[in-house]
Design a protein around this motif. Structure first.
Motif, PDB file in Angstrom:
ATOM      1  N   ALA A   1     -12.433   3.375   8.957  1.00  0.00           N
ATOM      2  CA  ALA A   1     -11.124   3.672   9.140  1.00  0.00           C
ATOM      3  C   ALA A   1     -10.818   5.195   8.657  1.00  0.00           C
ATOM      4  N   ASP A   2     -10.200   5.968   9.579  1.00  0.00           N
ATOM      5  CA  ASP A   2     -10.031   7.428   9.387  1.00  0.00           C
ATOM      6  C   ASP A   2      -8.920   7.538   8.548  1.00  0.00           C
ATOM      7  N   LYS A   3      -7.800   6.464   8.410  1.00  0.00           N
ATOM      8  CA  LYS A   3      -6.542   6.679   7.595  1.00  0.00           C
ATOM      9  C   LYS A   3      -6.565   5.824   6.294  1.00  0.00           C
ATOM     10  N   PRO A   4      -6.530   6.816   5.244  1.00  0.00           N
ATOM     11  CA  PRO A   4      -6.599   6.252   4.033  1.00  0.00           C
ATOM     12  C   PRO A   4      -5.259   5.398   3.853  1.00  0.00           C
ATOM     13  N   PHE A   5      -5.050   4.493   2.763  1.00  0.00           N
ATOM     14  CA  PHE A   5      -3.980   3.859   2.242  1.00  0.00           C
ATOM     15  C   PHE A   5      -3.556   3.875   0.790  1.00  0.00           C
ATOM     16  N   HIS A   6      -2.350   3.961   0.476  1.00  0.00           N
ATOM     17  CA  HIS A   6      -2.072   3.925  -1.032  1.00  0.00           C
ATOM     18  C   HIS A   6      -0.794   3.054  -1.155  1.00  0.00           C
ATOM     19  N   SER A   7      -0.913   1.705  -1.105  1.00  0.00           N
ATOM     20  CA  SER A   7      -0.199   0.633  -1.131  1.00  0.00           C
ATOM     21  C   SER A   7       0.331   0.217  -2.468  1.00  0.00           C
TER      22      SER A   7
END
Length: 407
Positions: free
Chosen positions: A288-294
């Motif tokens: 996935a090219d979209k990092p996340f920070h939840s």
């Protein structure tokens, strides 16, 4: 003070009708129905006016109130009451000469009495959960045929009720198809898309971005406590099961653990109910090219507006090292947390799904995990999962239970 006005229903076949309606000060209407065991129904006058069913106030096809609060229902009182025995209706004339008519069956369903409120909350709103411990597991385990769930509404309803009441169920005989979890989610309604996609794979991966993608033991947890709108159910389809001794599922009823803590350790329960914990997930999934920070901040034990268990948050791998509470509360929290996890472990059950099994459980309630396993060149454990929100599940369940609700 509003004067009381009484009306006894008109004569039917030479005998007086049994229903008596009267207005009471301050601001109530009372209906006494002798043909219903002399029960007394009592409603606020403002509620009756607010829920007037006439075409000027209510749009029937959309089931929407269209009267405007600015018309002043708070200050408009009943002028005259009439019970129509032939039509089984309560007829109200208000002080501003507005006319309202209420079907008695409609009024009974909306009775403010304790029994009617309890019936609505348990039969329409949400079925009450049946808590269980380790010794209860064999009696709680429900199994369904996968194809029956897809094709038969009666079986679909029973499956959804099992998820609501017992908190989990197992579907058997699912095909060797990566779309099984998706098809079940769409059979209910709508799949929940997360940072891991609309479906996700659970298997060992090099450079794993999630602890579940390792072959090590997976401790008891709930998925995604770092989401404000946490996934409601987890659908896990076993495509390939490990031939090693490991790879078994572990499961504990988190609501039952919380209830035991509340009974036996009330101070610890209050700590876990009130102290917020920082839950987090940082990274990216696979290619996935979209990092996340939840991030989401919430206690381990969450209650709803009625004081009932609503959500358990527990995921050791996703609990942030930042603990943004006063120092003394942190110490008390660790002591309470230790008791909670000890109880959870003592009540955990273990079972091993096989290829073609679909393990589905309430992710707001159940703590689940996995024993360690070992992949082999010709045998790599592989599960495919999907999520569905409880808003969607309860909606689907109600349409199955009450198909004529919009009639």
């Amino acid at each position: 003070m509003l004067s009381c006005r009484y009306l006894i229903g008109r004569l039917l076949l030479g005998r007086p009708a049994s229903t008596v309606a009267r207005s009471l000060a301050p601001g109530y209407v009372e209906i006494r129905e002798a043909n219903h065991g002399s029960e007394v129904l009592k409603y606020p006058q403002i509620w009756l006016r607010d829920n007037c069913q006439c075409p000027d106030c209510f749009h029937a096809s959309t089931r929407a109130r269209k009267s405007h609060w600015e018309r002043g229902p708070l200050n408009i009182e009943v002028s005259k009451l009439n019970y129509n025995p032939e039509q089984q209706k309560l007829e109200v004339t208000w002080q501003d000469d507005h006319q309202s008519t209420y079907d008695m069956a409609w009024l009974r369903e909306r009775d403010f009495g304790e029994a009617a409120r309890k019936r609505y909350l348990e039969e329409v709103y949400k079925p009450p959960p049946q808590l269980w411990g380790k010794s209860d597991f064999p009696a709680m385990r429900r199994e369904f045929d996968y194809q029956d769930v897809l094709e038969k509404d009666k079986v679909l309803r029973s499956w959804l009720e099992a998820l609501a009441v017992q908190g989990f169920a197992i579907l058997k005989e699912a095909p060797d198809d990566v779309n099984v979890a998706r098809k079940l989610a769409e059979r209910i309604g709508y799949i929940k898309r997360t940072t891991y996609g609309d479906v996700f794979e659970v298997k060992s991966k090099p450079n794993a971005g999630n602890y579940a993608y390792l072959m090590t033991p997976l401790p008891l947890h709930t998925d995604m406590p770092y989401y404000e709108y946490k996934a409601g159910i987890n659908i896990l389809h076993t495509l390939v099961q490990s031939e090693s001794l490991g790879g078994a599922n572990t499961l504990t009823d988190g609501f039952n653990v919380a209830a035991a803590l509340q009974r036996h350790h009330p101070q610890d329960f209050e700590v876990l109910r009130s102290v917020p914990v920082n839950w987090f997930d940082i990274g990216h999934d696979g290619d996935a090219d979209k990092p996340f920070h939840s991030l989401w901040r919430a206690p381990v034990i969450c209650l709803d507006v009625d004081g009932q268990f609503a959500r358990i948050n527990q995921n050791t791998t996703k609990r942030d090292s930042r603990f943004t509470v006063p120092l003394d509360r942190a110490m008390a929290w660790y002591e309470a947390y230790n008791k909670f996890l000890s109880l959870a472990q003592s009540e955990a059950v273990e079972f091993k799904t096989q290829a073609g099994d679909v393990f589905v459980f309430n992710n707001l309630r159940m703590l689940h995990g996995r024993t360690a396993y070992e992949d082999a060149p010709g045998n790599k454990r592989h599960l495919v999962g999907a999520y569905v929100d409880w808003d969607i599940i309860y909606s689907r369940l109600r349409t199955l239970k009450f198909p004529h609700a919009r009639d």
